[in-house]
Design a protein around this motif. Sequence first.
Motif, PDB file in Angstrom:
ATOM      1  N   ASP A 132      -0.331  16.792  -9.758  1.00 47.69           N
ATOM      2  CA  ASP A 132      -0.754  15.552 -10.433  1.00 47.69           C
ATOM      3  C   ASP A 132       0.445  14.758 -10.940  1.00 47.69           C
ATOM      4  O   ASP A 132       0.496  13.538 -10.799  1.00 47.69           O
ATOM      5  N   GLU A 133       1.407  15.447 -11.522  1.00 46.83           N
ATOM      6  CA  GLU A 133       2.594  14.787 -12.075  1.00 46.83           C
ATOM      7  C   GLU A 133       3.406  14.102 -10.966  1.00 46.83           C
ATOM      8  O   GLU A 133       3.809  12.944 -11.108  1.00 46.83           O
ATOM      9  N   ILE A 134       3.640  14.807  -9.884  1.00 45.19           N
ATOM     10  CA  ILE A 134       4.406  14.249  -8.757  1.00 45.19           C
ATOM     11  C   ILE A 134       3.670  13.061  -8.154  1.00 45.19           C
ATOM     12  O   ILE A 134       4.257  11.991  -7.939  1.00 45.19           O
ATOM     13  N   CYS A 135       2.404  13.237  -7.877  1.00 48.30           N
ATOM     14  CA  CYS A 135       1.629  12.187  -7.209  1.00 48.30           C
ATOM     15  C   CYS A 135       1.454  10.957  -8.089  1.00 48.30           C
ATOM     16  O   CYS A 135       1.498   9.818  -7.591  1.00 48.30           O
ATOM     17  N   TYR A 136       1.297  11.157  -9.378  1.00 46.32           N
ATOM     18  CA  TYR A 136       1.184  10.011 -10.284  1.00 46.32           C
ATOM     19  C   TYR A 136       2.482   9.200 -10.275  1.00 46.32           C
ATOM     20  O   TYR A 136       2.460   7.968 -10.198  1.00 46.32           O
ATOM     21  N   ALA A 137       3.615   9.888 -10.354  1.00 47.14           N
ATOM     22  CA  ALA A 137       4.907   9.195 -10.347  1.00 47.14           C
ATOM     23  C   ALA A 137       5.086   8.392  -9.059  1.00 47.14           C
ATOM     24  O   ALA A 137       5.526   7.236  -9.096  1.00 47.14           O
ATOM     25  N   ILE A 138       4.728   8.988  -7.934  1.00 45.50           N
ATOM     26  CA  ILE A 138       4.854   8.293  -6.649  1.00 45.50           C
ATOM     27  C   ILE A 138       3.938   7.079  -6.618  1.00 45.50           C
ATOM     28  O   ILE A 138       4.343   5.984  -6.210  1.00 45.50           O
ATOM     29  N   ALA A 139       2.708   7.245  -7.050  1.00 43.49           N
ATOM     30  CA  ALA A 139       1.735   6.143  -7.030  1.00 43.49           C
ATOM     31  C   ALA A 139       2.164   4.988  -7.919  1.00 43.49           C
ATOM     32  O   ALA A 139       1.846   3.827  -7.639  1.00 43.49           O
TER      33      ALA A 139
ATOM     34  N   ASP B   8       0.802  -1.230   0.000  1.00 43.66           N
ATOM     35  CA  ASP B   8       0.000   0.000   0.000  1.00 43.66           C
ATOM     36  C   ASP B   8       0.836   1.281   0.000  1.00 43.66           C
ATOM     37  O   ASP B   8       0.282   2.372  -0.110  1.00 43.66           O
ATOM     38  N   HIS B   9       2.136   1.154   0.152  1.00 47.84           N
ATOM     39  CA  HIS B   9       2.934   2.351   0.429  1.00 47.84           C
ATOM     40  C   HIS B   9       2.964   3.364  -0.714  1.00 47.84           C
ATOM     41  O   HIS B   9       2.966   4.566  -0.457  1.00 47.84           O
ATOM     42  N   ALA B  10       2.967   2.932  -1.959  1.00 46.93           N
ATOM     43  CA  ALA B  10       3.038   3.891  -3.069  1.00 46.93           C
ATOM     44  C   ALA B  10       1.780   4.752  -3.125  1.00 46.93           C
ATOM     45  O   ALA B  10       1.859   5.981  -3.248  1.00 46.93           O
ATOM     46  N   ARG B  11       0.643   4.113  -3.021  1.00 42.82           N
ATOM     47  CA  ARG B  11      -0.635   4.842  -3.059  1.00 42.82           C
ATOM     48  C   ARG B  11      -0.742   5.796  -1.867  1.00 42.82           C
ATOM     49  O   ARG B  11      -1.095   6.976  -2.021  1.00 42.82           O
ATOM     50  N   LEU B  12      -0.406   5.311  -0.678  1.00 46.46           N
ATOM     51  CA  LEU B  12      -0.516   6.156   0.514  1.00 46.46           C
ATOM     52  C   LEU B  12       0.535   7.265   0.527  1.00 46.46           C
ATOM     53  O   LEU B  12       0.248   8.383   0.981  1.00 46.46           O
ATOM     54  N   SER B  13       1.725   6.981   0.013  1.00 40.27           N
ATOM     55  CA  SER B  13       2.746   8.036  -0.097  1.00 40.27           C
ATOM     56  C   SER B  13       2.277   9.114  -1.058  1.00 40.27           C
ATOM     57  O   SER B  13       2.478  10.311  -0.813  1.00 40.27           O
ATOM     58  N   SER B  14       1.639   8.696  -2.141  1.00 40.80           N
ATOM     59  CA  SER B  14       1.107   9.633  -3.116  1.00 40.80           C
ATOM     60  C   SER B  14       0.027  10.526  -2.502  1.00 40.80           C
ATOM     61  O   SER B  14       0.002  11.740  -2.727  1.00 40.80           O
ATOM     62  N   LEU B  15      -0.851   9.926  -1.725  1.00 40.67           N
ATOM     63  CA  LEU B  15      -1.906  10.703  -1.057  1.00 40.67           C
ATOM     64  C   LEU B  15      -1.319  11.707  -0.075  1.00 40.67           C
ATOM     65  O   LEU B  15      -1.775  12.850   0.008  1.00 40.67           O
ATOM     66  N   HIS B  16      -0.311  11.280   0.661  1.00 44.98           N
ATOM     67  CA  HIS B  16       0.306  12.201   1.611  1.00 44.98           C
ATOM     68  C   HIS B  16       0.984  13.352   0.861  1.00 44.98           C
ATOM     69  O   HIS B  16       0.852  14.513   1.267  1.00 44.98           O
ATOM     70  N   ALA B  17       1.673  13.030  -0.212  1.00 39.14           N
ATOM     71  CA  ALA B  17       2.309  14.081  -1.018  1.00 39.14           C
ATOM     72  C   ALA B  17       1.257  15.051  -1.547  1.00 39.14           C
ATOM     73  O   ALA B  17       1.456  16.272  -1.518  1.00 39.14           O
ATOM     74  N   TYR B  18       0.131  14.503  -2.010  1.00 34.51           N
ATOM     75  CA  TYR B  18      -0.952  15.347  -2.520  1.00 34.51           C
ATOM     76  C   TYR B  18      -1.409  16.354  -1.454  1.00 34.51           C
ATOM     77  O   TYR B  18      -1.553  17.548  -1.735  1.00 34.51           O
ATOM     78  N   HIS B  19      -1.625  15.867  -0.245  1.00 34.48           N
ATOM     79  CA  HIS B  19      -2.076  16.764   0.828  1.00 34.48           C
ATOM     80  C   HIS B  19      -1.028  17.827   1.151  1.00 34.48           C
ATOM     81  O   HIS B  19      -1.353  19.011   1.269  1.00 34.48           O
TER      82      HIS B  19
END
Length: 155
Positions: free
Chosen positions: A97-104, A72-83
């Motif tokens: 969007d670009e940063i969060c997509y790459a992380i996810a 789950d870490h990529a999706r949750l890391s992406s969400l945290h980055a988004y916030h």
Amino acid sequence: MQRYEKARSYVYSRYSKIYNDTIHERAFTHTSSVDNFMTLLAISRSLPIEIAKIAALFHDYATFAHNCPSKDHARLSSLHAYHYLSETQEFSTNEIDEICYAIAQHSKKSEFSDDPLAEALKDADVFAEFVEEPHTKFDPVRSKRLLKAGRDLAG
């Protein structure tokens, strides 16, 4: 690079609160390694350096800051980055969007996409893993990524 410096301070301040010595050390060393390789790949692939480095900072955030399970870490890391990125009000919607997509996407090493930032983050992560544990036997996909990143860095 001012936005990067703020993001770095934020991430590393959270990592400094990790009490488990092994996780604490790994959070700093792995994040720093991925950040450094991402910088080199961004330069060699003509990607926006600040955006690339911020993606590297947050790529494993949930793993280290919240002891999140690997799957789950990529999706949750992406969400945290988004916030974080949204709250700063210093990033455009496109940049977020670009940063969060790459992380996810960074954990999907066996999937190749047309997104240069996501591909660079995957490659930087693999390169860091190799440097941190050079005797690890990589699967064919990771080996391919490692060789491609090495060629890109060699110019």
